[in-house]
Scaffold this motif. Structure first.
Motif, PDB file in Angstrom:
ATOM      1  N   MET A 118       5.069  22.918 -14.550  1.00 38.37           N
ATOM      2  CA  MET A 118       6.802  23.867 -14.844  1.00 38.37           C
ATOM      3  C   MET A 118       7.476  23.696 -16.466  1.00 38.37           C
ATOM      4  N   VAL A 119       7.881  22.780 -17.009  1.00 34.99           N
ATOM      5  CA  VAL A 119       8.198  23.068 -18.541  1.00 34.99           C
ATOM      6  C   VAL A 119       6.851  23.052 -19.655  1.00 34.99           C
ATOM      7  N   ASN A 120       5.488  22.420 -19.063  1.00 37.32           N
ATOM      8  CA  ASN A 120       5.044  22.684 -20.260  1.00 37.32           C
ATOM      9  C   ASN A 120       5.164  21.724 -21.470  1.00 37.32           C
ATOM     10  N   LEU A 121       5.209  20.668 -21.212  1.00 37.62           N
ATOM     11  CA  LEU A 121       5.026  19.882 -21.870  1.00 37.62           C
ATOM     12  C   LEU A 121       4.066  19.570 -23.182  1.00 37.62           C
ATOM     13  N   ALA A 122       4.645  19.610 -24.022  1.00 38.65           N
ATOM     14  CA  ALA A 122       4.159  19.492 -25.771  1.00 38.65           C
ATOM     15  C   ALA A 122       2.892  20.494 -25.937  1.00 38.65           C
ATOM     16  N   ASP A 123       3.277  21.470 -24.917  1.00 38.72           N
ATOM     17  CA  ASP A 123       1.784  22.818 -25.293  1.00 38.72           C
ATOM     18  C   ASP A 123       0.671  22.158 -24.392  1.00 38.72           C
ATOM     19  N   SER A 124       1.138  21.248 -23.102  1.00 35.81           N
ATOM     20  CA  SER A 124       0.200  20.651 -22.864  1.00 35.81           C
ATOM     21  C   SER A 124      -0.633  21.866 -21.376  1.00 35.81           C
ATOM     22  N   GLN A 125       0.072  23.048 -21.033  1.00 31.26           N
ATOM     23  CA  GLN A 125      -0.416  23.885 -19.842  1.00 31.26           C
ATOM     24  C   GLN A 125      -1.696  24.487 -21.392  1.00 31.26           C
ATOM     25  N   GLN A 126      -1.655  24.720 -22.470  1.00 29.83           N
ATOM     26  CA  GLN A 126      -3.624  25.068 -22.679  1.00 29.83           C
ATOM     27  C   GLN A 126      -4.199  24.074 -22.741  1.00 29.83           C
ATOM     28  N   ALA A 127      -4.488  23.248 -22.697  1.00 25.52           N
ATOM     29  CA  ALA A 127      -5.467  22.578 -22.226  1.00 25.52           C
ATOM     30  C   ALA A 127      -5.869  22.629 -20.763  1.00 25.52           C
ATOM     31  N   VAL A 128      -4.653  22.772 -20.023  1.00 25.08           N
ATOM     32  CA  VAL A 128      -5.182  23.008 -18.550  1.00 25.08           C
ATOM     33  C   VAL A 128      -6.065  24.365 -18.523  1.00 25.08           C
ATOM     34  N   ALA A 163       0.628  -1.431  -0.007  1.00 25.67           N
ATOM     35  CA  ALA A 163       0.129  -0.223  -0.203  1.00 25.67           C
ATOM     36  C   ALA A 163       0.846   1.422  -0.227  1.00 25.67           C
ATOM     37  N   LEU A 164       1.902   1.859   1.003  1.00 29.21           N
ATOM     38  CA  LEU A 164       2.696   1.878   1.047  1.00 29.21           C
ATOM     39  C   LEU A 164       3.337   2.328  -0.698  1.00 29.21           C
ATOM     40  N   PHE A 165       3.499   1.343  -1.220  1.00 29.18           N
ATOM     41  CA  PHE A 165       4.849   1.854  -2.571  1.00 29.18           C
ATOM     42  C   PHE A 165       4.041   2.122  -3.268  1.00 29.18           C
ATOM     43  N   ALA A 166       2.434   1.804  -3.153  1.00 34.89           N
ATOM     44  CA  ALA A 166       1.608   2.492  -4.622  1.00 34.89           C
ATOM     45  C   ALA A 166       0.855   3.583  -4.094  1.00 34.89           C
ATOM     46  N   LEU A 167       0.704   3.757  -2.919  1.00 31.29           N
ATOM     47  CA  LEU A 167       1.268   5.320  -2.414  1.00 31.29           C
ATOM     48  C   LEU A 167       1.664   6.040  -3.050  1.00 31.29           C
ATOM     49  N   LEU A 168       2.851   5.856  -2.918  1.00 32.26           N
ATOM     50  CA  LEU A 168       3.564   6.490  -3.010  1.00 32.26           C
ATOM     51  C   LEU A 168       4.307   7.136  -4.440  1.00 32.26           C
ATOM     52  N   LEU A 169       4.047   5.561  -5.420  1.00 29.40           N
ATOM     53  CA  LEU A 169       4.151   5.843  -6.533  1.00 29.40           C
ATOM     54  C   LEU A 169       2.791   6.868  -7.224  1.00 29.40           C
ATOM     55  N   LEU A 170       1.275   6.983  -6.657  1.00 29.37           N
ATOM     56  CA  LEU A 170       0.563   7.569  -6.986  1.00 29.37           C
ATOM     57  C   LEU A 170       0.703   9.177  -6.839  1.00 29.37           C
ATOM     58  N   LEU A 171       1.462   9.744  -5.937  1.00 32.71           N
ATOM     59  CA  LEU A 171       2.171  11.211  -5.596  1.00 32.71           C
ATOM     60  C   LEU A 171       3.138  11.332  -6.276  1.00 32.71           C
ATOM     61  N   LEU A 172       4.089  10.223  -7.318  1.00 32.51           N
ATOM     62  CA  LEU A 172       5.502  10.144  -7.737  1.00 32.51           C
ATOM     63  C   LEU A 172       5.020  11.076  -8.508  1.00 32.51           C
ATOM     64  N   THR A 173       3.570  10.312  -8.974  1.00 33.57           N
ATOM     65  CA  THR A 173       3.170  10.288 -11.100  1.00 33.57           C
ATOM     66  C   THR A 173       2.390  11.975 -10.662  1.00 33.57           C
ATOM     67  N   ALA A 174       2.024  12.224 -10.092  1.00 28.48           N
ATOM     68  CA  ALA A 174       1.139  13.333  -9.937  1.00 28.48           C
ATOM     69  C   ALA A 174       2.141  14.435  -9.992  1.00 28.48           C
ATOM     70  N   TRP A 175       3.082  14.478  -9.002  1.00 32.41           N
ATOM     71  CA  TRP A 175       4.055  15.096  -9.474  1.00 32.41           C
ATOM     72  C   TRP A 175       4.970  15.639 -10.369  1.00 32.41           C
ATOM     73  N   ILE A 176       5.437  14.342 -10.531  1.00 28.93           N
ATOM     74  CA  ILE A 176       5.803  13.811 -12.555  1.00 28.93           C
ATOM     75  C   ILE A 176       5.314  15.189 -13.403  1.00 28.93           C
ATOM     76  N   ALA A 177       3.335  14.691 -13.046  1.00 23.79           N
ATOM     77  CA  ALA A 177       2.557  15.494 -13.618  1.00 23.79           C
ATOM     78  C   ALA A 177       2.551  17.128 -13.993  1.00 23.79           C
ATOM     79  N   VAL A 178       2.553  17.029 -12.582  1.00 23.29           N
ATOM     80  CA  VAL A 178       2.448  18.412 -12.205  1.00 23.29           C
ATOM     81  C   VAL A 178       3.478  19.488 -12.382  1.00 23.29           C
ATOM     82  N   VAL A 179       4.559  18.925 -12.526  1.00 24.67           N
ATOM     83  CA  VAL A 179       6.514  19.764 -13.069  1.00 24.67           C
ATOM     84  C   VAL A 179       6.355  19.614 -14.827  1.00 24.67           C
ATOM     85  N   MET A 180       5.653  18.617 -15.454  1.00 28.08           N
ATOM     86  CA  MET A 180       6.088  18.481 -16.401  1.00 28.08           C
ATOM     87  C   MET A 180       4.715  19.694 -17.166  1.00 28.08           C
ATOM     88  N   VAL A 181       3.071  19.791 -16.638  1.00 30.86           N
ATOM     89  CA  VAL A 181       2.603  20.620 -17.242  1.00 30.86           C
ATOM     90  C   VAL A 181       2.914  22.026 -16.752  1.00 30.86           C
TER      91      VAL A 181
END
Length: 150
Positions: free
Chosen positions: A41-51, A21-39
């Motif tokens: 901060m980095v604006n990967l593939a102009d994804s900020q416009q979709a938001v 459970a802890l591993f799955a939780l940390l994986l989900l949080l890490l995925t959410a943070w990576i998505a935030v950074v990519m959208v």
């Protein structure tokens, strides 16, 4: 009887369920943070416009994932609920096995987890302040200090 007699209850295919459970939780949080950074901060593939098209008021993905009552907080509620259920199960098992010391520990742990879940999901502090304290105290500095303390 010892705690080792309770531990097989928490095993799934030889592994402890809390570790999974802890591993799955940390994986989900890490995925959410990576998505935030990519959208956001980095604006990967102009994804900020979709938001921004989705919400002009809150143009950042961070808000949609991490704000009050959003996906990450709901995940927190799920974790608190599952931890409460697991602790209640351990409480019942320790009572059945006659482990008084463990029973007391599990009782207080269950009570604390359940109160955290109730407060976080129902926002009890906001209700108490807005319905009972704010009408009496107004919106002055004392009221803001009391709200923070409450």
């Amino acid at each position: 009887m010892t705690l080792q007699s309770i531990q097989p209850i928490l095993r799934l295919n030889g592994r402890l369920i809390p570790n999974l459970a802890l591993f799955a939780l940390l994986l989900l949080l890490l995925t959410a943070w990576i998505a935030v950074v990519m959208v956001d901060m980095v604006n990967l593939a102009d994804s900020q416009q979709a938001v921004m098209r989705r919400s002009l008021t809150y143009p950042f993905l961070w808000y949609h994932l991490f704000s009050e009552g959003r996906a990450v907080e709901m995940l927190q509620w799920l974790c608190l609920g599952l931890a409460s259920i697991a602790t209640l199960h351990l409480l019942v098992q320790s009572r059945r096995l006659g482990l008084d010391t463990h029973r007391r520990i599990y009782f207080f742990l269950f009570a604390g987890l359940f109160l955290m879940l109730a407060e976080d999901s129902l926002n009890i502090r906001h209700i108490v302040y807005s319905d009972y304290l704010a009408p009496v105290l107004g919106n002055g500095l004392e009221a803001k200090l009391l709200r923070t303390g409450w």
